[in-house]
Scaffold this motif. Sequence first.
Motif, PDB file in Angstrom:
ATOM      1  N   SER A 226       0.723  -0.974   0.323  1.00 31.51           N
ATOM      2  CA  SER A 226       0.316   0.076   0.198  1.00 31.51           C
ATOM      3  C   SER A 226       0.890   1.865   0.806  1.00 31.51           C
ATOM      4  CB  SER A 226      -0.722   0.423   1.280  1.00 31.51           C
ATOM      5  OG  SER A 226      -0.200   0.151   2.553  1.00 31.51           O
TER       6      SER A 226
ATOM      7  N   ARG B 174      -4.706   3.112  -0.444  1.00 36.45           N
ATOM      8  CA  ARG B 174      -4.363   1.641  -1.246  1.00 36.45           C
ATOM      9  C   ARG B 174      -4.128   0.493  -0.489  1.00 36.45           C
ATOM     10  NH1 ARG B 174       1.105   4.047  -4.005  1.00 36.45           N
ATOM     11  NH2 ARG B 174       0.071   6.367  -4.918  1.00 36.45           N
TER      12      ARG B 174
ATOM     13  N   LEU C  48      -7.192  -1.032  -1.452  1.00 35.86           N
ATOM     14  CA  LEU C  48      -7.372  -1.594  -2.469  1.00 35.86           C
ATOM     15  C   LEU C  48      -6.644  -2.761  -2.078  1.00 35.86           C
ATOM     16  CD1 LEU C  48      -8.081  -0.336  -5.760  1.00 35.86           C
ATOM     17  CD2 LEU C  48      -5.988  -0.007  -5.697  1.00 35.86           C
TER      18      LEU C  48
END
Lengths: 312, 347
Positions: A241, A247, A250
């Motif tokens: 990340s 992130r 994600l």
Amino acid sequence: MSMWEILFTAGLWASVLRIATPLIFGTLGALLCERVGVLNLGIEGIMTFGAMAGWLAVFNGADLWTGLAVAAICGGLFGALHAVLTVSLGLSQHVTGLGITLFASSFSYYLFRLVVPVQGTPPTIEPFGPAFPGLAGIPGIGPVLAAQTAPTWLAIGAVLVLAWVLARTPLGLALRMTGENPHAAEAQGLDPIALRYGAVICGSALMAVGGAFLTMSAFNSFFPTMVQGRGWVCIALVVFSTWRPGRALLGALLFAFFDAYQLRLQTSLGKAVPYQLFLMMPYVLSIVALVIMSRRARVPQALMQPFRRGSR
Amino acid sequence: MQFERRAKPPLWLTLGAPLIAVAAALVLSGLLIALSGAPVFEAYGTIVTSAFGTRLAFTETLTRTTPLILTGLAAAVAFRARVWNIGAEGQFYLGAFAAVACAQWLDLPGVVMIPALMLMGALAGVILLVIPVLMRVKSGVDEVVTTLLLNFIVLLFVSLAVEGFLKDPMAFGWPKSVPLPAEARLDKLVPKTRLHAGLFVALACAVAVWVIDRFSTFGLRARAAGASAEAATFAGVPLTGTLIRVACLSGGLAGLAGAIEVMGVRGYLTTDLSPGFGYSGIVVAMLAGLNALGVVAAALFVAAVFVGTDGMSRALEVPSYIADVTVSLSLLAMLVAIFFSQWRIRR
């Protein structure tokens, strides 16, 4: 069902969010610790303890939210222990973290066995149910969202809060500064030791909540070794990340997608491929993610460096 | 509260640190034993007699000590140079796998077979550790996480092997590997016990590592790399080469531990060959202050805790996880004890 058709089932995407939830909590917790310069390898044990403590509280009659709070408090206590050893005493963060993992996991197995003696089937609790079943009406993603339990929504909320605090508030600036250069932070009148303590305690509480999700939402019972290296995966996801909460979300989703997909391939491919190869995938993926991201990762500059007042 | 570094750690504190740590861990786990309702002092007594009380008990403790010496050495040599090898568990299993797999196609007399299989086991451990260390040196990938993750991958691989290409067809579907041939088994030291000649190999390794650490250029370079990588480079230590050699030594010792365990105790490979020998090796190394000879004493202590607690938990119905609690608490206590032998509180 073909490999392609699986991608369009609501079941796959619902389980992606479910598998991602403990990873989101764990990754956020580890990320918060590392942002102030403390590597917390206690994560695996803290998640195990959170899973046990939350489950045990509910098993003894507490409601589910109290259970989550108990897990968070226990996680915070282990975080405080890690902070005493690594921040105040400045001990090796690697070895201390591993020590905490070994201690927290064996301690949770011991306590669990004290309360629940060995028997045929492990006792169960009534876990979290879907938080917003009404969402099922939305076309397309409705069934996916409706299947999620409250802690999953909490995890997504935690991403937003942590991202906002780190990037947009004076507190976030102070935290990031502590992780980059604690001496400069001190020169600005901040207290790096207090900031590190706070972040490690809060981060560890998040990790424990991630563990508690396993026993209180994903399953309904506790058994030893159930965390299965998820904590180490989270440590890898923090690098993936690049130390940013958005992130991290994600990464956790991407990771959970591969995990959910392999679980379904496993059932559809049957015995053609040994199941162990599928089970290896998460760990292999984590290593691949580490290798890809390590080259351009911007590591917090003071990560793993103890801060001692009046010394350089 | 402020700390200042001691100019020179007093000798009694350096030597006493492990004892103080172990005592603290035993007191704390005594509190937990009390929590289970068992009589604490009787529990301590039973732990000691179950570990050392009879001939059989003592040989069992020594059998447990053997792999712990080797995994303890593996952690000690790596940590000295700040190579964070947390993958001894995986290297142990891959070493055991290599020994069993190679025994299938090697057809040699015992004198050659046993050293050959030990070498294969060590080699497997070397390969498994050199790759993550190379990745750290070349691209900055943290070896802690990679070696940890490799533990899970190797265990799944072993599971795949014992349920697949190495499966024993005579085991009624039980997932275990084909047995090692008789000439690949290590001799028993005491008849009718599990104690095997691997103990001497482990002790020889401890002495060898101590000599290397103390008297060789490589040992000095490894310690320099651990003390300060920058200073070591400045002084002309070839950092990459040194770290790779440290990885070879550390991974080799852990792989050897696996090969010896499978050749000495079981004779076949299963996924429960190691009750966490790799992780306990880290505790052993820390309790020993990363000293190779100290590793032998620390391994004996950890083995005694495991064997003794096993007997105690059966006799007094205390959950056997208390052994892992005691061992992990002694690691944390040892870290604090090391700190106070190097720093003192400023008045």
